[in-house]
Design a protein around this motif. Structure first.
Motif: not given
Length: 291
Positions: A128-130, A139-147
């Motif tokens: 998603x990022x690269x 991305x953090x919201x999608x994977x259930x974590x922080x930025x």
């Protein structure tokens, strides 16, 4: 609220992008198709009148579907495989280079092999990022974590990807080197095979649950495999193709495809060989452009 016809029209504008995301996430055309279709179903059931960025909304939805598929992949396989060959995109070797790059989805098979070694959240963050420039907070919201955690996930994935350099040979060089390999294998010339193989070459074969799968390392071992293959009388017809934008071969027996062969070539030598012989998966490949 948009009509179903308008929603479908808007969705079609983003389908290619969503499939590109899903293919990189999953390395599977079938699963990518399923993830995109699930994205459409969720869109059709949702109230999206407040959605400002539909492309971003759909990317998030499809990414979450892909994450679930990645997490459940091991449990779906009946048996562990030594190597799983990502679904290749096979196109004509003489196709227009720009069109071939587009059709190969701009991601090499070698990179997909590396991505398969990552855990689901690392793969998600890196892709998603690269590859698509999605911010780490999203991305953090999608994977259930922080930025911050998403940043670390992508960094770990990036180190793994960078440890495997990309192919560095142009198509003409790739064809010349692969032709030398196939000629040496056909003639049973063991020394010529060693000349074209990197000393640390890795051969990965995926025959599916009912076929032969495994990993062979080292030029001597790979050359022995190629020589044994010839001695066993396996000399199918071979068609030159592009496999995810790199030169490869589709082998035919009685006019039917039986394998896809894709090497990675650097410094005029083969450093990796990836072979798909799983008959069930080969029947699902779109080879209409090359056969």
């Amino acid at each position: 609220m948009p009509t179903q016809e308008k929603l479908a029209e808007d969705f079609e504008q983003h389908r290619a992008h969503l499939h590109s995301v899903a293919y990189r996430m999953l390395g599977s055309m079938t699963e990518a198709d399923d993830a995109v279709q699930e994205g459409w179903l969720r869109l059709a059931r949702s109230d999206t009148h407040d959605v400002v960025n539909l492309r971003g909304w759909l990317t998030t939805v499809v990414s979450r579907v892909c994450l679930d598929l990645l997490r459940s992949r091991k449990s779906r396989r009946e048996e562990p495989l030594d190597f799983h060959f990502p679904d290749p995109v096979v196109t004509r070797l003489d196709a227009d280079p720009a069109a071939s790059a587009e059709q190969s989805d701009a991601v090499t098979l070698a990179l997909l092999v590396v991505l398969d070694t990552l855990n689901p959240r690392e793969r998600m963050a890196f892709v998603l990022h690269d590859m698509f420039g999605v911010p780490f907070d999203e991305i953090g919201e999608i994977v259930g974590s922080t930025a911050a955690t998403a940043t670390q996930l992508a960094s770990r994935a990036r180190r793994r990807v960078r440890s495997t350099p990309p192919p560095a040979a142009d198509l003409a060089t790739q064809r010349r080197v692969l032709d030398a390999f196939t000629s040496a294998a056909r003639d049973g010339d063991f020394d010529a095979l060693l000349e074209v193989l990197d000393p640390d070459v890795v051969l990965r074969a995926d025959g599916g649950l009912r076929g032969e799968s495994g990993i062979v390392r080292g030029a001597l071992q790979v050359a022995s495999q190629a020589s044994a293959f010839r001695r066993a009388g396996h000399e199918p017809e071979q068609v030159w193709v592009l496999v995810n934008g790199a030169v490869g071969l589709v082998s035919l027996r009685n006019g039917r495809p039986v394998s896809v062969f894709c090497p990675v070539i650097r410094s005029n030598r083969i450093v990796e060989i990836n072979i798909l012989t799983d008959p069930e998966r080969i029947t699902t490949l779109d080879l209409s452009d090359v056969l």
